[in-house]
Write a protein that holds these residues in place. Structure first.
Motif, PDB file in Angstrom:
ATOM      1  N   SER A  82      37.144  46.852 -18.405  1.00 54.83           N
ATOM      2  CA  SER A  82      38.380  45.917 -18.136  1.00 54.83           C
ATOM      3  C   SER A  82      38.714  44.743 -17.869  1.00 54.83           C
ATOM      4  O   SER A  82      39.780  44.000 -18.660  1.00 54.83           O
ATOM      5  N   THR A  86      41.548  43.037 -20.649  1.00 55.34           N
ATOM      6  CA  THR A  86      42.601  42.520 -19.554  1.00 55.34           C
ATOM      7  C   THR A  86      42.397  41.149 -20.390  1.00 55.34           C
ATOM      8  O   THR A  86      43.835  40.502 -20.735  1.00 55.34           O
ATOM      9  N   ILE A  94      51.721  44.420 -15.661  1.00 61.35           N
ATOM     10  CA  ILE A  94      51.350  46.043 -15.328  1.00 61.35           C
ATOM     11  C   ILE A  94      52.227  46.794 -15.063  1.00 61.35           C
ATOM     12  O   ILE A  94      52.460  46.645 -13.456  1.00 61.35           O
ATOM     13  N   VAL A 105      41.878  48.411 -13.959  1.00 64.89           N
ATOM     14  CA  VAL A 105      42.993  46.954 -14.961  1.00 64.89           C
ATOM     15  C   VAL A 105      43.667  45.893 -14.327  1.00 64.89           C
ATOM     16  O   VAL A 105      43.897  44.584 -14.223  1.00 64.89           O
ATOM     17  N   SER A 108      41.420  43.312 -12.824  1.00 60.67           N
ATOM     18  CA  SER A 108      40.782  42.341 -13.393  1.00 60.67           C
ATOM     19  C   SER A 108      42.140  41.557 -14.065  1.00 60.67           C
ATOM     20  O   SER A 108      41.640  39.769 -13.780  1.00 60.67           O
ATOM     21  N   ALA A 109      43.021  41.600 -14.062  1.00 58.49           N
ATOM     22  CA  ALA A 109      44.143  41.091 -13.982  1.00 58.49           C
ATOM     23  C   ALA A 109      44.803  40.064 -13.327  1.00 58.49           C
ATOM     24  O   ALA A 109      44.928  39.102 -13.658  1.00 58.49           O
ATOM     25  N   THR A 120      50.215  37.741 -14.186  1.00 61.67           N
ATOM     26  CA  THR A 120      50.150  38.874 -15.240  1.00 61.67           C
ATOM     27  C   THR A 120      50.603  39.863 -13.296  1.00 61.67           C
ATOM     28  O   THR A 120      49.912  39.791 -12.586  1.00 61.67           O
TER      29      THR A 120
END
Length: 169
Positions: A82, A86, A94, A105, A108-109, A120
């Protein structure tokens, strides 16, 4: 797969076109969600002519009935998978609602934010079916999300950081 996709599409139907482009992330073994998303986006394009979306697939972090120990390994693999996705997409927001796919995800962000690459906003909406306890994804993302939304008042009492908005899907 089926229920989480239906819930997230209900949420997305309430958003304006300013939430575009939309990037959907699916588990590589998810066979049902892509058709639902394409149908949703096709209908959305009738209202919003500039509608843009993409679909990306990542390895599933945990299969149903998979042991907890082996799921740690598959989740780490999914996070590693991911990270480049990302980084490439660099999402502003998100919006997720519980499938295990959202955990890698979001993490990762979150990591990209810690590294000051891209901040994010993570909005987690716990599934309507979670009345008394959080899902495993919810238990993890409760600590990493910017906004954690529950749909039942008892969950708000147990998890003070959460936001109770009533039933939103």
């Amino acid at each position: 797969t089926g229920g989480h996709t239906t819930e997230i599409l209900r949420l997305l139907s309430c958003l304006s076109e300013s939430y575009s482009p939309r990037h959907y992330v699916l588990a590589d073994s998810d066979k049902m969600s892509e058709a639902k998303i394409r149908s949703f986006e096709q209908k959305r394009a009738e209202t919003f002519s500039e509608s843009q979306f993409s679909l990306d697939r990542i390895p599933r972090s945990r299969e149903v009935r998979q042991s907890w120990i082996s799921s740690v390994v598959t989740t780490l693999y999914s996070i590693l998978y991911s990270l480049p996705l990302t980084y490439k997409r660099k999402p502003d927001l998100i919006l997720c609602n519980g499938p295990g796919t959202c955990v890698p995800v979001c993490l990762s962000a979150f990591l990209l934010g810690l590294l000051r690459i891209k901040r994010t906003i993570i909005v987690y909406v716990e599934s309507i079916c979670r009345v008394e306890t959080l899902s495993m994804s919810g238990k993890i993302l409760y600590y990493f999300s910017d906004y954690f939304i529950v749909q039942w008042p008892d969950l708000k009492k147990k998890y003070p950081k959460s936001v109770y908005l009533g039933r939103i899907v």
